[in-house]
Scaffold this motif. Structure first.
Motif, short mmCIF file in Angstrom:
data_model
loop_
_atom_site.label_atom_id
_atom_site.label_comp_id
_atom_site.label_asym_id
_atom_site.label_seq_id
_atom_site.Cartn_x
_atom_site.Cartn_y
_atom_site.Cartn_z
N ASP A 305 0.82 -1.22 0.00
CA ASP A 305 0.00 0.00 0.00
C ASP A 305 0.85 1.27 0.00
N GLN A 306 2.11 1.15 0.43
CA GLN A 306 2.99 2.33 0.38
C GLN A 306 3.57 2.53 -1.02
N ALA A 307 3.61 1.47 -1.80
CA ALA A 307 4.08 1.60 -3.18
C ALA A 307 2.92 2.11 -4.03
N SER A 308 2.43 3.28 -3.68
CA SER A 308 1.25 3.84 -4.35
C SER A 308 1.39 5.34 -4.47
N ALA A 309 0.62 5.90 -5.41
CA ALA A 309 0.67 7.35 -5.65
C ALA A 309 0.29 8.12 -4.40
N ALA A 310 -0.77 7.68 -3.73
CA ALA A 310 -1.26 8.42 -2.56
C ALA A 310 -0.21 8.44 -1.45
N ALA A 311 0.44 7.30 -1.22
CA ALA A 311 1.43 7.23 -0.14
C ALA A 311 2.64 8.10 -0.45
N LEU A 312 3.08 8.10 -1.72
CA LEU A 312 4.24 8.93 -2.08
C LEU A 312 3.90 10.41 -1.95
N LYS A 313 2.73 10.78 -2.41
CA LYS A 313 2.34 12.21 -2.32
C LYS A 313 2.28 12.65 -0.85
N ALA A 314 1.69 11.81 -0.01
CA ALA A 314 1.57 12.15 1.42
C ALA A 314 2.96 12.27 2.05
N LYS A 315 3.87 11.33 1.71
CA LYS A 315 5.22 11.34 2.28
C LYS A 315 5.96 12.61 1.85
N LEU A 316 5.90 12.89 0.55
CA LEU A 316 6.62 14.05 0.01
C LEU A 316 6.12 15.34 0.68
N THR A 317 4.80 15.46 0.78
CA THR A 317 4.21 16.67 1.36
C THR A 317 4.67 16.85 2.81
N SER A 318 4.61 15.77 3.60
CA SER A 318 4.98 15.93 5.02
C SER A 318 6.48 16.15 5.17
N GLU A 319 7.28 15.55 4.29
CA GLU A 319 8.73 15.73 4.39
C GLU A 319 9.16 17.15 4.01
N ILE A 320 8.46 17.76 3.06
CA ILE A 320 8.81 19.14 2.68
C ILE A 320 8.57 20.04 3.91
N THR A 321 7.45 19.84 4.58
CA THR A 321 7.14 20.65 5.77
C THR A 321 8.21 20.42 6.84
N ARG A 322 8.54 19.14 7.08
CA ARG A 322 9.51 18.80 8.13
C ARG A 322 10.87 19.44 7.86
N TRP A 323 11.38 19.28 6.63
CA TRP A 323 12.75 19.72 6.35
C TRP A 323 12.88 21.22 6.14
N LYS A 324 11.77 21.88 5.78
CA LYS A 324 11.82 23.35 5.68
C LYS A 324 12.24 23.94 7.01
N LYS A 325 11.72 23.37 8.09
CA LYS A 325 12.07 23.86 9.44
C LYS A 325 13.53 23.56 9.75
N VAL A 326 13.93 22.30 9.50
CA VAL A 326 15.31 21.88 9.84
C VAL A 326 16.33 22.66 9.01
N LEU A 327 16.00 22.93 7.75
CA LEU A 327 16.98 23.56 6.86
C LEU A 327 16.90 25.09 6.86
N ALA A 328 16.08 25.63 7.75
CA ALA A 328 15.89 27.09 7.78
C ALA A 328 17.23 27.83 7.90
N ALA A 329 18.12 27.31 8.74
CA ALA A 329 19.42 27.98 8.94
C ALA A 329 20.26 27.90 7.67
N GLU A 330 20.14 26.78 6.95
CA GLU A 330 20.92 26.63 5.70
C GLU A 330 20.41 27.60 4.65
N ILE A 331 19.07 27.83 4.63
CA ILE A 331 18.48 28.74 3.63
C ILE A 331 19.01 30.16 3.89
N ALA A 332 19.15 30.49 5.18
CA ALA A 332 19.58 31.84 5.56
C ALA A 332 21.05 32.09 5.20
N LYS A 333 21.84 31.01 4.97
CA LYS A 333 23.30 31.18 4.73
C LYS A 333 23.59 31.91 3.43
#
Ligand code: ASP
Length: 333
Positions: A305-333
């Motif tokens: 069920d994870q090898a599916s369009a819905a699962a990949l879209k959900a993963k990508l969306t949540s990971e973008i949100t997660r890493w935007k916060k973590v990489l905030a300092a890198e963006i500011a460099k």
């Protein structure tokens, strides 16, 4: 109603016209009819150099998908700019089912550091998640520190006199380095490559000091003691590398990192074609050859069920949100 005044003949002619319109619409809108797809080989872009960990995962999966599809799936490396060159090429390709891209976590993280390059949320149709792969913190054979604790102390003392290899901004090896630096205060000089395949060659040749890379690129070299390994980025040790402590055991629990992979097609790829590719991916993840190779390299295939369009879209969306916060300092460099 106007329709009631048409009579049987009028209704029949309307129905025929409707059927014809539907057929011609389908001829236009469903051009790569699922019945004939695929009729030739498919290109799977890997946005990093050949011989690296993403390349390894892609080649194993591409072969098995090809067996299921009855056509070859050929891996093409389009490396550079932390994977964004390959992602852009895939996004701009004809949406006909004959160009795909297999990328890892970098599909979420690299665009954060290359704003305006590719928008992963609007540029692709999603085929499915593929596998999760742990990372290892490794160094050239004669690098002084022998344990993670020693590495932390050593890198803190050496400042920018030591070098850290990665695959460019936004890649898995870069993120791992960012987390290592923020946990330990290390400030090594970064040496960017087009992928950790070539970075590994320089690590083996002792031209760079250390890096963090997926087990799909480090397991054999660790086992043959051609490189040093300090830790795996998992909560527990992994069976293929039982002698290597987990980051948690070694005292860097916040460095837990698992690298997920997904397959995408250009936006506009017909739904039937995308569904056929998803089903080929699902078969590939049950293929004996894939399972054995993944097992050797500690790649964990996702569930059906994870090898599916819905699962990949959900993963990508949540990971973008997660890493935007973590990489905030890198963006500011
Ligand atoms: N392992 C690389 C990374 O750091 C990419 C690669 O060469 O596959 O993201």
């Amino acid at each position: 109603m106007i329709i009631s005044g048409l009579g049987k003949a009028g209704l029949r002619s309307m129905a025929n016209k409707g059927a014809c319109t539907l057929m011609s619409l389908c001829l236009l809108a469903c051009p790569v009819a699922a019945q004939t797809y695929p009729s030739r080989s498919i290109t799977m872009i890997v946005p990093y150099a050949a011989g690296g960990p993403t390349d390894t995962v892609a080649r194993v999966v591409a072969d098995a998908m090809g067996r299921d599809l009855g056509q070859r799936v050929i891996v093409e490396n389009a490396a550079g700019a932390g994977g964004t060159i390959g992602s852009l090429r895939a996004a701009k390709a004809e949406p006909n089912g004959y160009t795909l891209i297999l990328n890892h976590i970098g599909m979420a993280t690299a665009p954060i550091l290359y704003p305006g390059s590719v928008d992963p949320l609007t540029s692709f149709e999603y085929i499915g998640l593929v596998a999760d792969v742990p990372m290892t913190i490794v160094a050239r054979r004669s690098f002084q520190p022998n344990t993670l604790k020693e590495l932390i102390d050593y890198t803190a003392k050496q400042g920018n006199k030591i070098t850290y290899a990665n695959a460019g901004a936004g890649t898995a090896s870069h993120i791992c380095g960012v987390l290592f630096a923020s946990e330990t205060g290390a400030q090594p000089v970064t040496v960017p490559y087009k992928g950790t395949g070539p970075a590994m060659i320089d690590l083996l040749g002792e031209q760079v000091d250390f890096m963090c890379d997926q087990t799909t690129n480090t397991t054999n070299q660790i086992k043959s003691r051609e490189i040093k390994a300090y830790a795996v980025t998992t909560a527990q040790r992994i069976p293929a590398l039982v002698d290597i402590p987990s980051v948690k055991e070694a005292g860097l629990g916040n460095l837990e990192l698992s690298i997920w992979h997904g397959i995408y097609a250009p936006k506009g790829t017909a739904a039937e074609v995308a569904a056929r590719l998803t089903s080929a991916l699902q078969s590939a993840l049950k293929d004996e050859v894939v399972l054995e190779r993944f097992n050797q390299l500690s790649a964990l295939p996702v569930s059906n069920d994870q090898a599916s369009a819905a699962a990949l879209k959900a993963k990508l969306t949540s990971e973008i949100t997660r890493w935007k916060k973590v990489l905030a300092a890198e963006i500011a460099k």
